[in-house]
Design a protein around this motif. Sequence first.
Motif, mmCIF file in Angstrom:
data_model
loop_
_atom_site.group_PDB
_atom_site.id
_atom_site.type_symbol
_atom_site.label_atom_id
_atom_site.label_comp_id
_atom_site.label_asym_id
_atom_site.label_seq_id
_atom_site.Cartn_x
_atom_site.Cartn_y
_atom_site.Cartn_z
ATOM 1 N N LEU A 258 18.082 42.706 63.614
ATOM 2 C CA LEU A 258 19.014 41.948 64.461
ATOM 3 C C LEU A 258 20.232 41.440 63.702
ATOM 4 O O LEU A 258 21.141 40.871 64.302
ATOM 5 C CB LEU A 258 18.289 40.756 65.100
ATOM 6 C CG LEU A 258 17.143 41.073 66.066
ATOM 7 C CD1 LEU A 258 16.473 39.784 66.537
ATOM 8 C CD2 LEU A 258 17.647 41.882 67.254
ATOM 9 N N GLN B 57 23.720 42.673 64.801
ATOM 10 C CA GLN B 57 24.131 42.414 66.186
ATOM 11 C C GLN B 57 25.312 41.449 66.193
ATOM 12 O O GLN B 57 25.251 40.362 65.616
ATOM 13 C CB GLN B 57 22.954 41.837 66.977
ATOM 14 C CG GLN B 57 23.238 41.648 68.458
ATOM 15 C CD GLN B 57 21.973 41.346 69.246
ATOM 16 O OE1 GLN B 57 20.956 42.000 69.060
ATOM 17 N NE2 GLN B 57 22.035 40.350 70.109
ATOM 18 N N ILE C 74 22.294 36.221 69.961
ATOM 19 C CA ILE C 74 20.964 36.787 70.114
ATOM 20 C C ILE C 74 20.199 35.976 71.147
ATOM 21 O O ILE C 74 20.144 34.740 71.063
ATOM 22 C CB ILE C 74 20.208 36.770 68.770
ATOM 23 C CG1 ILE C 74 20.911 37.682 67.768
ATOM 24 C CG2 ILE C 74 18.749 37.197 68.948
ATOM 25 C CD1 ILE C 74 20.294 37.667 66.390
ATOM 26 N N ASP D 34 14.579 37.749 72.558
ATOM 27 C CA ASP D 34 14.625 38.947 71.726
ATOM 28 C C ASP D 34 13.921 38.739 70.381
ATOM 29 O O ASP D 34 13.659 39.714 69.662
ATOM 30 C CB ASP D 34 16.083 39.363 71.464
ATOM 31 C CG ASP D 34 16.771 39.866 72.736
ATOM 32 O OD1 ASP D 34 16.056 40.222 73.686
ATOM 33 O OD2 ASP D 34 18.018 39.888 72.763
ATOM 34 N N LYS E 97 22.953 33.590 63.219
ATOM 35 C CA LYS E 97 23.455 34.013 64.521
ATOM 36 C C LYS E 97 23.218 32.909 65.551
ATOM 37 O O LYS E 97 22.213 32.187 65.500
ATOM 38 C CB LYS E 97 22.722 35.287 64.993
ATOM 39 C CG LYS E 97 22.905 36.498 64.092
ATOM 40 C CD LYS E 97 24.304 37.069 64.193
ATOM 41 C CE LYS E 97 24.424 38.343 63.371
ATOM 42 N NZ LYS E 97 25.788 38.933 63.460
#
Length: 297
Positions: A178, A181, A185, A189, A261
Amino acid sequence: MIDIHKLKAFVAVVEESNISRAAVRLNMQQPPLTRIVKSLEDELEAKLLHRLPRGVEVTEAGKALYQEALTILAHAQAIPRRVQNISQGLEGQISIGFTNSVGLHSFLPALLRSFRETFSAVSIHLEEDGSSSLIDSVINQKNDIVFLRKPAPIGLGLTSLHVLDEPLIVALPTNHPLALQQKQIHLLDLEPYDFVLYRRLAGQDLFDNILASCYQAGFSPKIIQEAPRLTSSLNLIAAGIGLSIVPASIKDFWNKQIVYKELKADTPCIAPVYAVFKQDMENMRLSHVLKLLTEQS
């Protein structure tokens, strides 16, 4: 115990080197002043002055008494101001407690800096501990105010003041699937992946908050490792052992081999901060902290 008024009279005699002039300075007659000096000599069983034709000369014993008298009189003169400063919260000590995760947020050093700049004569005692111990410390008056991730339990006679809401973010090893990304997020997930969390015993409020966010998103996190401190969990994340959900302020302390994130969820992922204290109208130092806290919010 020597009468402070006698010491003041003796100091005047020594500094004037003349009993008559000292009597004028003290706005009193010479005979009573002479009796005061004589009573001091009798009380201390020491010759304090040599009588000269045109005044007096202090003896070695008198010089010692003079120096001690100056110290005592200066201290006595300072007592009223010190008592007033204490009652107004301008001197003394303020004891502040906080959990490990709260101590990483920038609001706390900013608050301490403002307090120090405004009340420089007040010493600040800091204590880091778990939330349960910190609540007990306020109840037992060991700490004046503590900062926690949840309000105090009802029924303990404590007041809780909401300070701020800090976003929770996800901390990932740089090689995590991840990590690349670009967008936020979604919390759900994270379900398939291994978690590293700050140990509940050390950070109960934050631990419970993170789990509650995961439960609300519809899953129970797979915790494979717990760390004794929030900062030590970053070592485990950097080593690739797992990911974690952390307060946003943590990213200012560690960004090596870790990617942070933003999290997205139906219910905002936040870790609040509360000030917990006993309402005490006589604790002016606490009042000053609360005022600065309100201004800072």
